[in-house]
Scaffold this motif. Structure first.
Motif, PDB file in Angstrom:
ATOM      1  N   GLN A 119       0.811  -1.214   0.000  1.00  0.00           N
ATOM      2  CA  GLN A 119       0.000   0.000   0.000  1.00  0.00           C
ATOM      3  C   GLN A 119       0.849   1.271   0.000  1.00  0.00           C
ATOM      4  N   GLN A 120       2.071   1.193  -0.500  1.00  0.00           N
ATOM      5  CA  GLN A 120       2.919   2.372  -0.551  1.00  0.00           C
ATOM      6  C   GLN A 120       3.867   2.301  -1.742  1.00  0.00           C
ATOM      7  N   TYR A 121       4.318   3.475  -2.164  1.00  0.00           N
ATOM      8  CA  TYR A 121       5.234   3.549  -3.304  1.00  0.00           C
ATOM      9  C   TYR A 121       6.691   3.451  -2.867  1.00  0.00           C
ATOM     10  N   LEU A 122       6.943   3.493  -1.576  1.00  0.00           N
ATOM     11  CA  LEU A 122       8.302   3.409  -1.058  1.00  0.00           C
ATOM     12  C   LEU A 122       8.698   1.948  -0.905  1.00  0.00           C
ATOM     13  N   LEU A 123       9.798   1.545  -1.546  1.00  0.00           N
ATOM     14  CA  LEU A 123      10.314   0.195  -1.387  1.00  0.00           C
ATOM     15  C   LEU A 123      11.677   0.260  -0.704  1.00  0.00           C
ATOM     16  N   ASP A 124      12.017  -0.776   0.017  1.00  0.00           N
ATOM     17  CA  ASP A 124      13.277  -0.838   0.769  1.00  0.00           C
ATOM     18  C   ASP A 124      14.294  -1.687   0.018  1.00  0.00           C
ATOM     19  N   LEU A 125      15.525  -1.213  -0.029  1.00  0.00           N
ATOM     20  CA  LEU A 125      16.611  -1.925  -0.682  1.00  0.00           C
ATOM     21  C   LEU A 125      17.766  -2.081   0.312  1.00  0.00           C
ATOM     22  N   THR A 126      18.112  -3.311   0.621  1.00  0.00           N
ATOM     23  CA  THR A 126      19.240  -3.606   1.504  1.00  0.00           C
ATOM     24  C   THR A 126      20.289  -4.361   0.699  1.00  0.00           C
ATOM     25  N   ILE A 127      21.520  -3.888   0.762  1.00  0.00           N
ATOM     26  CA  ILE A 127      22.613  -4.498   0.002  1.00  0.00           C
ATOM     27  C   ILE A 127      23.717  -4.911   0.969  1.00  0.00           C
ATOM     28  N   GLU A 128      24.053  -6.192   0.939  1.00  0.00           N
ATOM     29  CA  GLU A 128      25.119  -6.719   1.788  1.00  0.00           C
ATOM     30  C   GLU A 128      26.314  -7.067   0.908  1.00  0.00           C
ATOM     31  N   VAL A 129      27.463  -6.485   1.229  1.00  0.00           N
ATOM     32  CA  VAL A 129      28.705  -6.736   0.498  1.00  0.00           C
ATOM     33  C   VAL A 129      29.578  -7.657   1.361  1.00  0.00           C
ATOM     34  N   ILE A 130      29.909  -8.829   0.825  1.00  0.00           N
ATOM     35  CA  ILE A 130      30.643  -9.854   1.583  1.00  0.00           C
ATOM     36  C   ILE A 130      32.022 -10.041   0.957  1.00  0.00           C
ATOM     37  N   ASN A 131      33.034  -9.997   1.785  1.00  0.00           N
ATOM     38  CA  ASN A 131      34.408 -10.219   1.337  1.00  0.00           C
ATOM     39  C   ASN A 131      34.745 -11.696   1.517  1.00  0.00           C
ATOM     40  N   THR A 132      34.745 -12.438   0.416  1.00  0.00           N
ATOM     41  CA  THR A 132      35.050 -13.876   0.480  1.00  0.00           C
ATOM     42  C   THR A 132      36.515 -14.162   0.180  1.00  0.00           C
ATOM     43  N   THR A 133      37.328 -13.102   0.040  1.00  0.00           N
ATOM     44  CA  THR A 133      38.750 -13.306  -0.234  1.00  0.00           C
ATOM     45  C   THR A 133      39.526 -13.438   1.075  1.00  0.00           C
ATOM     46  N   ALA A 134      40.827 -13.639   0.954  1.00  0.00           N
ATOM     47  CA  ALA A 134      41.680 -13.810   2.136  1.00  0.00           C
ATOM     48  C   ALA A 134      42.336 -12.502   2.566  1.00  0.00           C
ATOM     49  N   THR A 135      41.999 -11.410   1.926  1.00  0.00           N
ATOM     50  CA  THR A 135      42.624 -10.123   2.244  1.00  0.00           C
ATOM     51  C   THR A 135      41.556  -9.056   2.452  1.00  0.00           C
ATOM     52  N   PRO A 136      41.863  -8.017   3.254  1.00  0.00           N
ATOM     53  CA  PRO A 136      40.906  -6.926   3.446  1.00  0.00           C
ATOM     54  C   PRO A 136      40.668  -6.173   2.133  1.00  0.00           C
ATOM     55  N   LEU A 137      39.462  -5.652   1.972  1.00  0.00           N
ATOM     56  CA  LEU A 137      39.117  -4.856   0.797  1.00  0.00           C
ATOM     57  C   LEU A 137      38.598  -3.497   1.248  1.00  0.00           C
ATOM     58  N   GLN A 138      38.950  -2.483   0.502  1.00  0.00           N
ATOM     59  CA  GLN A 138      38.530  -1.127   0.817  1.00  0.00           C
ATOM     60  C   GLN A 138      37.761  -0.538  -0.360  1.00  0.00           C
ATOM     61  N   GLY A 139      36.633   0.093  -0.060  1.00  0.00           N
ATOM     62  CA  GLY A 139      35.844   0.697  -1.125  1.00  0.00           C
ATOM     63  C   GLY A 139      34.659   1.461  -0.576  1.00  0.00           C
ATOM     64  N   ALA A 140      33.977   2.147  -1.451  1.00  0.00           N
ATOM     65  CA  ALA A 140      32.800   2.941  -1.098  1.00  0.00           C
ATOM     66  C   ALA A 140      31.604   2.451  -1.898  1.00  0.00           C
ATOM     67  N   PRO A 141      30.390   2.605  -1.355  1.00  0.00           N
ATOM     68  CA  PRO A 141      29.183   2.176  -2.072  1.00  0.00           C
ATOM     69  C   PRO A 141      28.670   3.253  -3.021  1.00  0.00           C
ATOM     70  N   TYR A 142      28.189   2.834  -4.179  1.00  0.00           N
ATOM     71  CA  TYR A 142      27.588   3.743  -5.156  1.00  0.00           C
ATOM     72  C   TYR A 142      26.243   3.153  -5.586  1.00  0.00           C
ATOM     73  N   LEU A 143      25.190   3.968  -5.499  1.00  0.00           N
ATOM     74  CA  LEU A 143      23.882   3.559  -6.019  1.00  0.00           C
ATOM     75  C   LEU A 143      23.455   4.601  -7.052  1.00  0.00           C
ATOM     76  N   THR A 144      22.991   4.115  -8.200  1.00  0.00           N
ATOM     77  CA  THR A 144      22.784   4.995  -9.352  1.00  0.00           C
ATOM     78  C   THR A 144      21.327   5.000  -9.803  1.00  0.00           C
ATOM     79  N   LEU A 145      20.862   6.183 -10.181  1.00  0.00           N
ATOM     80  CA  LEU A 145      19.580   6.342 -10.866  1.00  0.00           C
ATOM     81  C   LEU A 145      19.849   6.834 -12.282  1.00  0.00           C
ATOM     82  N   ASP A 146      19.150   6.284 -13.249  1.00  0.00           N
ATOM     83  CA  ASP A 146      19.185   6.805 -14.620  1.00  0.00           C
ATOM     84  C   ASP A 146      17.754   7.051 -15.051  1.00  0.00           C
ATOM     85  N   ASN A 147      17.445   8.286 -15.419  1.00  0.00           N
ATOM     86  CA  ASN A 147      16.070   8.645 -15.766  1.00  0.00           C
ATOM     87  C   ASN A 147      16.018   9.498 -17.022  1.00  0.00           C
ATOM     88  N   ARG A 148      14.981   9.268 -17.784  1.00  0.00           N
ATOM     89  CA  ARG A 148      14.590  10.172 -18.862  1.00  0.00           C
ATOM     90  C   ARG A 148      13.262  10.813 -18.449  1.00  0.00           C
TER      91      ARG A 148
END
Length: 546
Positions: free
Chosen positions: A179-208
């Motif tokens: 009953q609402q137009y708002l949807l929830d988005l949860t994103i889990e980033v998992i490091n399955t390697t043997a070394t630490p990883l560093q980065g930032a999250p980016y979420l993109t909209l593309d509209n016409r």
């Protein structure tokens, strides 16, 4: 023989050394430059590292792609339907490909189909593309594997899991409320390697643009940063991209009636970057601060996404100050009460055209005493015209003395020379406030009045079987408005000099041309206001002659 034995010994030693390196020593990560997000607070790179942990692997290592010749699975398209909309989510990137609103049509025709908010062309990126550690578009979208949709708490939950060739695993969970137009988005980033990883999250909209026709108010990206609403016209972005860093409440693409936006739920500071990719495609990138994910650990990012109409009720229900996207500018103080009154009256009469008439009557009654005083002042000024003409002639060589005598004349007859203009000046802000309301209120979109006026948000045109030059059909209501304005002017006492009076005679014609392409709801307001003013002027003229 000794030489053969020497070469054999060297060969065996190399074989043993290479075999040991291959089977027992882990391959070190490539030493490349780290790509991290700028800190929103100071503009410098920043990572959330642990003091005793080894140095994190550069996020550029995430650029690794699948081996050459490896087949890439084609993602499926997953339909999701609620009571308010029908959406399509692609496994390729986990993005939205379609979002159709069930309660709104594309255009006035009943068979025009549900309103589609996403209009991608071939080769366009789609909304809600997520990347971590690298800029959006640097690597191909992750091809996810979607689990069956689950029903939870009256809504639907879609979970998708994907893995990069570098070993980074991403789990996307989308929750669609019924009953609402708002949807929830949860994103889990998992490091399955043997070394630490560093980065930032980016979420993109593309509209016409949501509609083929251009908007008369605003089309483009908008956001709330540090409590301040910012709107950037898409045409201005063609001169250069724009970035905003700070406390981002939401970042969106909007027009008069609809909005697609992202609400960040994790992190205090973000950067919103807006750019135009081609003729009219606007890209919005919402970037968070840099994180370090240890081996075997994960980092979770939460967002809310609004795709829907700009109704006050729906936006307030969604929260996060989304209702501020309905922006009436300087006239907000007067426009919002007018909007509430319009909707309140519509709840009783069931027709927005009738509601506009009732609002016009209410505003006219509100200003009736001021208008009455102004009309009487103009009537008195008309009677003084012969005396004023004599004073101009008598003191034509002494302007200062002429002004003094004029002031004495006004004081003697207790008349204010600007009293007739004052009611119009006071009503101008009200007119512009109502203009904003009628132009930006989605409730008037495709709202019928009667007969040929089937859309109060569009110009009125009466079809006659063929198109007239420049206008198409006959603008009946606009012509009636011009006629009533002319009649009102003829009934209004002439107070200026002859040249000024001749100029004023052109005002109805000018206004008629101005209103030709205005929303018929606004023309209806002006037409009814003219009729009420004619009636009031008639009463004043009758009282003065009695």
């Amino acid at each position: 023989m000794d030489t053969q034995r020497m070469f054999l010994a060297i060969f065996l030693s190399l074989a043993i050394l290479l075999g040991y390196q291959y089977f027992f020593v882990p391959t070190p990560p490539p030493a490349t430059e780290s790509i991290v997000a700028s800190s929103p607070e100071n503009g410098k790179t920043e990572g959330k590292s642990v003091a005793s942990a080894p140095a994190p692997v550069a996020a550029a290592s995430l650029l690794a792609t699948a081996p050459a010749g490896a087949s890439v699975r084609q993602g499926r398209e997953i339909p999701v339907t609620t009571s308010l909309y029908s959406a399509v989510v692609t496994e390729s990137g986990g993005m939205l490909k379609s979002f159709q609103l069930k309660n709104y049509r594309e255009d006035l025709a009943k068979d025009s189909g549900e309103k589609e908010l996403l209009r991608p062309k071939n080769g366009d990126n789609l909304p809600l593309n997520f990347s971590w550690g690298v800029e959006p578009g640097t690597i191909p979208p992750v091809v996810y594997v979607a689990a069956p949709i689950k029903e939870e708490d009256g809504g639907k939950v879609l979970t998708m899991r994907g893995k990069l060739p570098s070993g980074l695993e991403i789990v996307r969970t989308m929750r669609f409320g019924d009953q609402q137009y708002l949807l929830d988005l949860t994103i889990e980033v998992i490091n399955t390697t043997a070394t630490p990883l560093q980065g930032a999250p980016y979420l993109t909209l593309d509209n016409r643009p949501f509609a083929k026709e251009s908007s008369m108010v605003f089309v483009g990206p908008a956001l709330i940063k540090d409590g301040v609403l910012e709107e950037i016209k898409a045409t201005d972005l063609k001169k250069g991209s724009r970035s905003f860093t700070g406390k981002i409440s939401w970042a969106a693409y909007e027009d008069n009636y609809f909005l697609c936006g992202i609400v960040p739920q994790t992190g205090d500071q973000h950067t919103a970057h807006f750019s135009v990719q081609d003729e009219d495609r606007v890209t919005t990138v919402l970037a968070g601060a840099s994180d370090v994910i240890q081996p075997g650990q994960s980092q979770q990012y939460s967002y809310s996404v609004y795709c829907g109409p700009k109704t006050m009720a729906a936006l307030k229900s969604a929260g996060h100050e989304l209702e501020r996207s309905i922006n009436f500018g300087w006239f907000d103080v007067m426009a919002k009460p007018t909007l509430y009154l319009l909707k309140f009256l519509h709840g009783y009469v069931g027709n927005y055209g009738v509601a506009i008439i009732l609002v016009t009557v209410f505003i006219k009654l509100l200003f009736w005493p001021i208008s009455q005083k102004g009309m009487k002042s103009m009537k008195t000024m008309q009677k003084l015209q012969p005396k004023m003409a004599k004073l101009r002639e008598k003191f034509k060589d002494d302007k200062q003395l002429q002004q003094q005598e004029m002031i004495k004349l006004y004081q003697t007859y207790k008349v204010n020379p600007v009293g007739g203009c004052l009611p119009m000046v006071i009503q101008i802000p009200v007119f512009f406030a109502l203009y904003k309301v009628l132009l930006q209120t989605i409730e008037l979109r495709h709202a019928p009045f009667f007969l040929w006026i089937t859309d109060l948000s569009a110009p009125d045109r009466l079809a006659i079987g063929f198109d007239l030059p420049f206008v198409g059909g006959i603008p009946v209501l606009t012509l009636l408005m011009g006629a009533t304005m002319f009649l009102q002017q003829k009934m209004t006492p002439a107070t200026g000099d002859p040249t000024q009076q001749k100029v004023m005679m052109f005002m109805p014609l000018i206004f008629t041309f101005m209103f030709l392409n205005f929303a018929s709801g606004l023309v209806l307001y002006w037409f009814v206001n003219n009729l009420l003013s004619i009636g009031q002027q008639y009463l004043v003229n009758r009282q003065e002659t009695a």
